[in-house]
Structure formats: C-alpha cells, structure tokens
Motif scaffolding. Structure first.
Motif, PDB file in Angstrom:
ATOM      1  N   ALA A   1       0.405  -0.904  -0.063  1.00 32.01           N
ATOM      2  CA  ALA A   1       0.514  -0.237  -0.090  1.00 32.01           C
ATOM      3  C   ALA A   1       0.405   1.405   0.160  1.00 32.01           C
ATOM      4  CB  ALA A   1      -0.974   0.385   1.012  1.00 32.01           C
ATOM      5  N   GLY A   2       2.373   1.302   0.483  1.00 31.06           N
ATOM      6  CA  GLY A   2       2.849   2.218   0.968  1.00 31.06           C
ATOM      7  C   GLY A   2       3.849   2.093  -0.533  1.00 31.06           C
ATOM      8  N   LEU A   3       4.595   1.162  -0.797  1.00 33.80           N
ATOM      9  CA  LEU A   3       5.294   1.343  -2.406  1.00 33.80           C
ATOM     10  C   LEU A   3       4.786   1.697  -3.549  1.00 33.80           C
ATOM     11  CD1 LEU A   3       7.618  -2.118  -1.509  1.00 33.80           C
ATOM     12  CD2 LEU A   3       7.924   0.336  -0.956  1.00 33.80           C
ATOM     13  N   LEU A   4       3.263   1.177  -3.745  1.00 43.28           N
ATOM     14  CA  LEU A   4       2.688   0.779  -4.461  1.00 43.28           C
ATOM     15  C   LEU A   4       1.859   2.487  -4.745  1.00 43.28           C
ATOM     16  CD1 LEU A   4       2.009  -2.293  -5.624  1.00 43.28           C
ATOM     17  CD2 LEU A   4       3.322  -1.348  -6.935  1.00 43.28           C
ATOM     18  N   HIS A   5       1.328   3.113  -3.216  1.00 46.52           N
ATOM     19  CA  HIS A   5       0.043   3.995  -3.524  1.00 46.52           C
ATOM     20  C   HIS A   5       0.224   5.289  -1.929  1.00 46.52           C
ATOM     21  CE1 HIS A   5      -2.305   1.276  -5.922  1.00 46.52           C
ATOM     22  NE2 HIS A   5      -2.488   0.851  -5.284  1.00 46.52           N
ATOM     23  N   GLY A   6       1.533   5.050  -1.328  1.00 44.89           N
ATOM     24  CA  GLY A   6       2.314   5.889  -0.567  1.00 44.89           C
ATOM     25  C   GLY A   6       0.725   6.292   0.151  1.00 44.89           C
ATOM     26  N   ALA A   7       0.343   4.797   0.555  1.00 39.44           N
ATOM     27  CA  ALA A   7      -0.612   5.081   1.108  1.00 39.44           C
ATOM     28  C   ALA A   7      -0.621   3.965   2.719  1.00 39.44           C
ATOM     29  CB  ALA A   7      -2.171   5.229   0.872  1.00 39.44           C
ATOM     30  N   SER A   8       0.466   3.725   3.118  1.00 41.29           N
ATOM     31  CA  SER A   8       1.126   2.020   3.774  1.00 41.29           C
ATOM     32  C   SER A   8      -0.324   2.822   5.464  1.00 41.29           C
ATOM     33  CB  SER A   8       1.999   2.201   4.481  1.00 41.29           C
ATOM     34  OG  SER A   8       2.664   3.290   5.330  1.00 41.29           O
TER      35      SER A   8
ATOM     36  N   ALA B   1     -12.276  -9.256  -2.722  1.00 48.87           N
ATOM     37  CA  ALA B   1     -12.938  -8.237  -2.394  1.00 48.87           C
ATOM     38  C   ALA B   1     -12.158  -7.116  -1.179  1.00 48.87           C
ATOM     39  CB  ALA B   1     -14.622  -8.958  -1.848  1.00 48.87           C
ATOM     40  N   ASP B   2     -11.351  -7.931  -0.598  1.00 48.41           N
ATOM     41  CA  ASP B   2     -10.660  -7.332   0.987  1.00 48.41           C
ATOM     42  C   ASP B   2      -9.722  -6.025   0.144  1.00 48.41           C
ATOM     43  OD1 ASP B   2     -12.889  -8.330   2.412  1.00 48.41           O
ATOM     44  OD2 ASP B   2     -11.585  -8.910   3.293  1.00 48.41           O
ATOM     45  N   SER B   3      -8.939  -7.050  -0.680  1.00 47.49           N
ATOM     46  CA  SER B   3      -8.044  -6.362  -1.298  1.00 47.49           C
ATOM     47  C   SER B   3      -8.512  -4.912  -2.275  1.00 47.49           C
ATOM     48  CB  SER B   3      -7.341  -6.412  -2.315  1.00 47.49           C
ATOM     49  OG  SER B   3      -7.366  -7.348  -3.146  1.00 47.49           O
ATOM     50  N   ALA B   4      -9.322  -5.305  -2.874  1.00 46.38           N
ATOM     51  CA  ALA B   4      -9.876  -4.096  -3.623  1.00 46.38           C
ATOM     52  C   ALA B   4     -10.831  -3.071  -3.060  1.00 46.38           C
ATOM     53  CB  ALA B   4     -11.501  -4.832  -4.534  1.00 46.38           C
ATOM     54  N   LEU B   5     -11.217  -3.794  -1.793  1.00 43.63           N
ATOM     55  CA  LEU B   5     -11.746  -2.260  -0.565  1.00 43.63           C
ATOM     56  C   LEU B   5      -9.879  -1.194  -0.388  1.00 43.63           C
ATOM     57  CD1 LEU B   5     -14.126  -1.330   1.124  1.00 43.63           C
ATOM     58  CD2 LEU B   5     -13.651  -3.557   2.991  1.00 43.63           C
ATOM     59  N   VAL B   6      -9.336  -2.076   0.614  1.00 45.62           N
ATOM     60  CA  VAL B   6      -8.392  -1.402   0.763  1.00 45.62           C
ATOM     61  C   VAL B   6      -8.043  -0.501  -0.022  1.00 45.62           C
ATOM     62  CG1 VAL B   6      -5.924  -1.330   1.815  1.00 45.62           C
ATOM     63  CG2 VAL B   6      -7.645  -3.137   2.577  1.00 45.62           C
ATOM     64  N   GLU B   7      -7.989  -1.215  -1.514  1.00 49.56           N
ATOM     65  CA  GLU B   7      -6.946  -0.130  -2.445  1.00 49.56           C
ATOM     66  C   GLU B   7      -7.950   0.909  -3.214  1.00 49.56           C
ATOM     67  OE1 GLU B   7      -6.130  -0.530  -7.109  1.00 49.56           O
ATOM     68  OE2 GLU B   7      -5.331  -2.254  -6.355  1.00 49.56           O
ATOM     69  N   SER B   8      -8.873   1.196  -3.269  1.00 46.39           N
ATOM     70  CA  SER B   8     -10.493   1.856  -3.256  1.00 46.39           C
ATOM     71  C   SER B   8     -10.493   3.397  -2.062  1.00 46.39           C
ATOM     72  CB  SER B   8     -11.279   0.930  -3.456  1.00 46.39           C
ATOM     73  OG  SER B   8     -11.907   1.174  -1.752  1.00 46.39           O
ATOM     74  N   ARG B   9      -9.700   3.052  -0.753  1.00 47.13           N
ATOM     75  CA  ARG B   9      -8.994   4.080   0.342  1.00 47.13           C
ATOM     76  C   ARG B   9      -7.719   4.516  -0.252  1.00 47.13           C
ATOM     77  NH1 ARG B   9     -11.115   0.076   5.332  1.00 47.13           N
ATOM     78  NH2 ARG B   9     -13.732   0.103   4.572  1.00 47.13           N
ATOM     79  N   CYS B  10      -6.896   3.162  -0.795  1.00 47.94           N
ATOM     80  CA  CYS B  10      -5.612   4.231  -0.688  1.00 47.94           C
ATOM     81  C   CYS B  10      -5.719   4.960  -1.885  1.00 47.94           C
ATOM     82  CB  CYS B  10      -4.267   3.019  -0.873  1.00 47.94           C
ATOM     83  SG  CYS B  10      -4.382   1.477   0.119  1.00 47.94           S
ATOM     84  N   SER B  11      -5.690   4.604  -3.280  1.00 46.36           N
ATOM     85  CA  SER B  11      -5.700   5.263  -4.917  1.00 46.36           C
ATOM     86  C   SER B  11      -6.999   6.367  -5.284  1.00 46.36           C
ATOM     87  CB  SER B  11      -6.979   3.931  -5.877  1.00 46.36           C
ATOM     88  OG  SER B  11      -6.544   4.767  -6.693  1.00 46.36           O
ATOM     89  N   ASP B  12      -5.314   7.488  -5.170  1.00 43.84           N
ATOM     90  CA  ASP B  12      -5.845   8.683  -5.716  1.00 43.84           C
ATOM     91  C   ASP B  12      -5.989   8.945  -7.192  1.00 43.84           C
ATOM     92  OD1 ASP B  12      -3.364   8.454  -5.921  1.00 43.84           O
ATOM     93  OD2 ASP B  12      -2.349  10.207  -5.192  1.00 43.84           O
ATOM     94  N   GLY B  13      -5.697   7.818  -8.254  1.00 43.01           N
ATOM     95  CA  GLY B  13      -5.112   7.812  -9.073  1.00 43.01           C
ATOM     96  C   GLY B  13      -4.269   8.018  -9.870  1.00 43.01           C
ATOM     97  N   ARG B  14      -2.979   8.522  -9.313  1.00 39.52           N
ATOM     98  CA  ARG B  14      -1.592   8.577  -9.271  1.00 39.52           C
ATOM     99  C   ARG B  14      -0.777   7.627  -8.425  1.00 39.52           C
ATOM    100  NH1 ARG B  14       0.083  10.843 -13.171  1.00 39.52           N
ATOM    101  NH2 ARG B  14       2.229  11.739 -12.172  1.00 39.52           N
ATOM    102  N   GLY B  15      -0.679   6.609  -8.011  1.00 41.27           N
ATOM    103  CA  GLY B  15      -0.083   5.343  -7.918  1.00 41.27           C
ATOM    104  C   GLY B  15       0.927   5.339  -8.772  1.00 41.27           C
ATOM    105  N   LEU B  16       2.001   4.478  -8.317  1.00 43.70           N
ATOM    106  CA  LEU B  16       3.132   4.202  -8.946  1.00 43.70           C
ATOM    107  C   LEU B  16       2.928   3.525 -10.071  1.00 43.70           C
ATOM    108  CD1 LEU B  16       6.608   4.256  -8.036  1.00 43.70           C
ATOM    109  CD2 LEU B  16       6.458   1.646  -8.430  1.00 43.70           C
ATOM    110  N   LEU B  17       2.282   3.009 -10.908  1.00 42.12           N
ATOM    111  CA  LEU B  17       1.993   2.728 -12.061  1.00 42.12           C
ATOM    112  C   LEU B  17       1.695   2.932 -12.665  1.00 42.12           C
ATOM    113  CD1 LEU B  17       2.550  -1.141 -10.903  1.00 42.12           C
ATOM    114  CD2 LEU B  17       4.384   0.369 -11.336  1.00 42.12           C
ATOM    115  N   ALA B  18       0.996   4.745 -12.262  1.00 40.24           N
ATOM    116  CA  ALA B  18      -0.887   5.163 -13.274  1.00 40.24           C
ATOM    117  C   ALA B  18      -0.582   5.149 -14.689  1.00 40.24           C
ATOM    118  CB  ALA B  18      -0.857   6.328 -12.358  1.00 40.24           C
ATOM    119  N   GLU B  19       1.038   5.728 -15.136  1.00 39.61           N
ATOM    120  CA  GLU B  19       0.898   6.357 -16.305  1.00 39.61           C
ATOM    121  C   GLU B  19       1.346   5.306 -16.923  1.00 39.61           C
ATOM    122  OE1 GLU B  19       3.264   9.930 -17.008  1.00 39.61           O
ATOM    123  OE2 GLU B  19       2.400  10.856 -14.446  1.00 39.61           O
ATOM    124  N   GLY B  20       0.940   4.208 -17.492  1.00 42.46           N
ATOM    125  CA  GLY B  20       1.335   3.013 -18.450  1.00 42.46           C
ATOM    126  C   GLY B  20       1.911   1.270 -17.988  1.00 42.46           C
ATOM    127  N   GLY B  21       1.489   2.196 -16.528  1.00 40.05           N
ATOM    128  CA  GLY B  21       2.329   0.790 -15.837  1.00 40.05           C
ATOM    129  C   GLY B  21       1.579  -0.290 -14.907  1.00 40.05           C
TER     130      GLY B  21
END
Length: 647
Positions: free
Chosen positions: A194-201, A224-244
C-alpha cells in the motif's frame, strides 16, 4: 539450427516411445516416426497462435477445453496424416499427447540443464513478433522486482555466500548498490505494498483486522477485501499510473494493465491472452507441471530431513503447503517470468512484480534454511534471465530489486506454551476476570473469535456471517495481534478494560510469551505495558523497566504512528523478542514470520542502480514510494506532479 535438430531428434524418440508403449498407436518404421514428430511440431507452430486467440475470445471454458484437448487434436491429426503410422481413434492420441509432452519436457530439461540462456532464447522466440512491431525508444523503463520477505541482513549474507550470483555481480561491479530501509509497523506485504505502490500504508493496520463500524473482518489477500483497501489507498496517481503494469501484487498501483493482481482479479471477465498462451503451450505448461512434481518430491524429502535431524524450531508441513510450494516456487514463478518478458518486449515503461516463493517457504522452513535459500537462488536466476531479455527489448531498462519486509524466526507461541493467544485471552476474560478451570470456562466467559491464529482452525475469512456476536476479536498476523472488544464502539480505554476484565492486562503482560501490550488511556493517551514497567508514548516517560527495550530505536515512533491508524486494535500485542537469539514467537503456526516487531522482519532492502540515488535514511514504505516516483520522473517515463498541474 542445432536447437531445431535436437528438438526433432528428441521428438522422434518421444513419438517412438509412445508408439511402442501405447495400445492403439503403431508405426511401420523409423521414417514414419520421424515424419510424425516433424508434423506434430509444424502443426503446433502453425495452428497454436490462432487457437490462443479463438479460445481466449470464448473465455475460460474455451481455454480449459483447449488445455485439455487442443494438443491431443493436433497429435491425432498429425498421426492420421503420417504415412506408416496407425492410430485407432482420438483417445490413444489424447494419452499420447500428454505422455509425449511429459517425456519431451523431461528430455529437454535433461539436455538443457546447466546451459546459460536457454530460458532467454525461449522467451525471445515466443515474443519475437514484438521485436518487429514495437518501435524502439531511448527513454529508459524501470523494472521493479519484489522479493517478498527478504531482509537486508540475509540478502547481504546470501550474496557473500554465493547464493545470489546475479545480485552479487551487480554489486561487485558497482552498477548497483544495496540500501536498507525500515518497514514501519506492521511489517507485512499489504501494508508495505500500500505504501510502495500508492504511498498510503496508513490504510493497512495489519495483515488482517476487524472494523467495528461494519462488523467486518478484513483480510488483504482476499480479492474483495484487497479491492476495498485499494479504493481507500488510490488517488489515481499510484506508482504505475502512467502506462505501468502490475504483476502478482496485492494492489495495482493504479496500473492500466493489472495481471494476477489480487485487488483487480474480480474485474477480469475472462482469461488474458498471456495466460491462454501459457496454458495452451503443451511443453511450457507441461514442463512447469513436471518441475512442480519435482518440487513437491523435494519438499517431502526436505521436511523429512528436518524431522530426522531434529531441526528446531520446525513445524508440521502438511499437504496444503506441499501443493502451495509447488505452485508458488514453479508454476507462478514461470508464469511471472513469461509475463514480465512479454511486457518488456512490448516496451512497457514501468513494471512491478512480486515473487512470493521465498516468503512462503521461509514461513514454513525458516528464513535461512537450505530450502529457503534455494528459492532465493531460483529468483536470482530469474533476474539473470530478465537482464538478458532487457538487452533485446525496444527500450533500455533499469532493474530495481526490493523487498517489502524481512522475516524473523522462532518456535511459535503455541509450541512454546501449549496454548494459543485466543485461548489465553479467553481464560483471562472468564467470568469475574479470574481464570477458571477449562471445563467450566463455557459459563460466563467472553466469546472470543480468533482470526488466523492457527493453520488448523478457520481463518476469520472462513467464518460465516458477521462476527458481531463475539465479544472479543483476536486478529493475528505473525507475532503481532490486534484485539478488539467488538461490542464497544470506538477505542476502548485502559480504564474500562481493567473494569470489565480485571485479570486481562496483568495476565497478558505477565506471560513470558508476550513482549508488550499497547493500550490507550483516557488520561495519558497510548501506553505500552510490559512485565516490569510501562512507557507513556505521549512524552516517552518510563516507569520501571522500559517494555520497548531491545525492540530498536524506532519502536516508540512506530507505535505512536500505529495508535493513530483507523481500525487499530483496542489492544496491540507483540510477542516476546530475544535480542540474543533474535527469535520471536508467532501467534500463527509459522516458523518464519513478520508483521510485528523484533528481529530482521522490519529490515527490508532496496538494490538499485547507482545512478538512481536515495536519501541517507528511508523510514517507511511511503518514503520509498516517493523515491521510486522520483526515479520514474528522473528517467523520463513519468510526468512530475508539477507538470500535470500545469497541463
């Protein structure tokens, strides 16, 4: 040319053996056998790419059906067309295709064992069409390979011992350097990713936790739970956002292409082309299956060797783990490698892949045991192959290797004391707060739900319905446990806990298997309780013996941070830590563990090109995320936030 000749000769031998042992298939002479072998190869090369496209379009039924019968149909047609070869219907051809694939895989493994570059040549041949269709660029890409669970101290030791020759060469030649970073509590994959990929540990308080507001037990390795947590972590600008591209991770990092990733698996309606191609490749898949069987046999031998040699600590490695080891250490590793090679040949700007095989084996065998080190050697071989593939890719690649946490070893809590943590809490919270004989515990005791405390009991995600009827929820991950008084909203203060369960806190801190307990006080805020003292985290005032003594200089800061996380426990319990032996006592039945404090579990590593610099100190996965984003901006495969705002 030599490779083609060897393949034809081996195929001829395999067809001859199959025709000799299977009823319903026969050949008049050796020339007929040679012709059949050549036809099988030619038909497969000509027809299989079209089959992959057609069956992938049909969906999973098509791919599974193709996996079962496609090669059999090709073999049947080839045998039927070959003069001098006689086949009595489809079923002899069906068995011939599978037996032949196994024999071919074994033969190729024997012939190519120890030869460098074999895997690379196969991957480049499979992806040769990308070399013609993808335009080259001078803008570098970055390939992030996560070795799950590898601590910096063990990485250094394994490099010096020669177990990691590829990484050792990178470091010795000066192309790369190794940086250790600190994994904040909890030292576990979901929090670190969550920290490495989204900066939201800060959205992940543990591997598993309970949410009082919804009565939900969350486990981050469930889709289902990992998708729920990612929805809380993601701001659309994660580490892999630009073509990753995200491969085999818990979270996607906002990657447009997400493969084998837990948080996005439910969004995939059908099999991806790469998976279809892998399943429909008879020799690639069959080779993986053959090596998987070999890995299972090796595991049975190594587990027996531990028992015979009376290695301590050790655990019972049951059939579920035996199959899991074969799947992660062979099938998933091969599939990951195939996906990474394809994405590199496609010219993906940034790829992040998690290899979990070492972590899984280390959990059951111990982080520095021979079978765990052998898994590291296998991953090091993958790095060598990726390095070679990168030379043929349409863009240059920086290779970065990192881990999310380490592992600490020790006999488990139950092995040491003959009781699980949830059982201890149940006895300490019995009627009146006084421990009662076990046969009378059912009367008046607090109902306790355990989550992940034993591999032999249901995990929280396997317990039907909401656990709201339970008074106490104990959610453990490694040697850290979060305890919730489920019927009381909000954080339950120390004073109320002592009133409700007078024996609980004293019983926990007095137990030799407990290192410390953190609880929040109405008057003093978060407090860490130990056997002979307490520490007030608001001002670090210590009464008696500091319970965090020996847990490292960052322990208090980690706990202050954790106290402010949403859904942290009413109690936070860490096992014992012996600073001499560096051992902990996992609350799960795992010999190597992580999630809490003590030992190397909070000491992951980052191996990176020297041209990509890091600060003097890296504390927490969010800090590493900022460094990784900066690297992507530096090499030119990601726009900076300032440029985006200006745009």
């Amino acid at each position: 040319m030599v490779r083609v000749l060897v393949t034809v000769l081996l195929g001829t031998a395999v067809v001859g053996v199959v025709a000799g042992i299977l009823p319903g298939i026969s050949a008049d002479n050796g020339w007929a056998v040679l012709t059949a072998a050549i036809l099988v190869g030619l038909l497969g090369a000509a027809v299989r790419p079209a089959l992959v496209r057609v069956l992938s379009a049909i969906g999973w039924p098509g791919v599974v059906l193709g996996w079962l019968v496609a090669q059999s149909l090709l073999v049947y047609v080839a045998l039927w067309l070959t003069p001098g070869v006689h086949v009595d219907g489809f079923w002899p051809a069906f068995w011939a295709s599978w037996i032949g694939a196994v024999l071919m895989s074994i033969g190729l493994w024997v012939i190519t064992a120890g030869q460098p570059g074999v895997a690379t040549r196969h991957l480049l041949r499979v992806n040769r069409h990308f070399r013609r269709s993808v335009p080259p660029t001078d803008t570098p890409g970055v390939l992030f390979i996560q070795i799950d669970g590898l601590s910096a101290p063990l990485a250094r030791w394994a490099i010096h011992a020669g177990n990691l020759p590829t990484l050792g060469r990178w470091l010795s030649t000066g192309s790369h350097t190794l940086t250790e970073w600190h994994a904040q509590l909890p030292a576990t994959t979901p929090a670190s990713q969550a920290g490495l990929l989204h900066g939201a540990s800060d959205q992940v308080p543990a591997f598993r936790w309970y949410e009082k507001t919804t009565g939900r037990l969350v486990v981050t390795n469930q889709p289902a739970d990992s998708a729920l947590v990612e929805s809380r972590c993601s701001d659309g600008r994660g580490l892999l956002a630009e073509g990753g591209v995200s491969v085999s991770n818990v979270f996607s990092g906002d990657a447009p292409t997400s493969l084998l990733t837990m948080s996005t698996v439910a969004k995939q309606s059908g099999p991806a082309r790469y998976l279809s191609a892998y399943l429909l490749d008879p020799f690639g898949l069959t080779r993986s299956l053959v090596l998987t069987v070999g890995e299972i046999v090796k595991e049975l031998h190594q587990a027996r060797r531990q028992r015979v040699r009376q290695v301590i600590p050790r655990m019972r490695r049951d059939w579920r783990y035996v199959l899991l080891r074969g799947a992660t250490n062979v099938l998933l590793r091969h599939l990951n490698l195939a996906v990474l090679a394809e994405q590199m040949m496609r010219g993906a700007p940034v790829v992040f892949c998690d290899f979990v095989d070492y972590d899984e084996i280390a959990h059951h065998a111990g982080p520095a045991r021979p079978e765990s080190l052998a898994a590291l050697e296998g991953i090091d071989g993958v790095l060598a192959t990726l390095e070679e593939v990168a030379l043929a890719a349409p863009r240059p690649y920086h290779l970065v290797v990192l881990s999310d946490h380490g592992q600490s070893q020790g006999a488990t809590f139950e092995q040491r004391y003959g009781v699980r943590l949830d059982e201890l809490i149940r006895r300490l919270t019995a009627a009146g707060g006084v421990a009662v004989p076990e046969e009378n515990e059912q009367k008046g005791r607090a109902k306790v739900l355990r989550a992940g405390l034993s591999r032999d009991t249901p995990r929280y995600d396997e317990v039907p319905g909401r656990p709201a009827a339970e008074e106490i929820v104990v959610a453990a991950g490694g040697n850290l446990a979060l305890v919730y008084f489920a019927r009381v909203p909000g954080r339950v203060p120390l004073e109320e806990i002592e009133e409700r369960y007078p024996a609980l806190l004293a019983g926990l801190t007095g137990h030799p298997g407990i290192g410390w307990v953190m609880v929040r006080s109405r008057a003093d805020g978060p407090i860490v309780l130990g056997r002979a003292g307490r520490r007030r985290l608001a001002d670090d005032h210590v009464e008696g013996l500091d319970p965090l003594l020996g847990f490292g200089p960052r322990a208090a800061d980690d706990l202050r941070r954790h106290d402010g996380l949403a859904n942290t426990g009413d109690l936070l319990i860490n096992s014992l830590f012996d600073p001499v032996s560096q051992e902990v006592a996992a609350f799960e039945e795992l010999i190597g563990c992580h999630g809490g404090m003590g030992g190397a579990q909070s000491r992951p590593m980052l191996i990176h090109p020297r041209t990509l610099t890091v600060p003097a100190e890296l504390t927490g996965a969010d800090a590493v995320h900022r460094v990784l984003v900066g690297w992507l901006e530096q090499v030119g495969c990601r726009k900076s936030a300032d440029l985006i705002r200006e745009g």
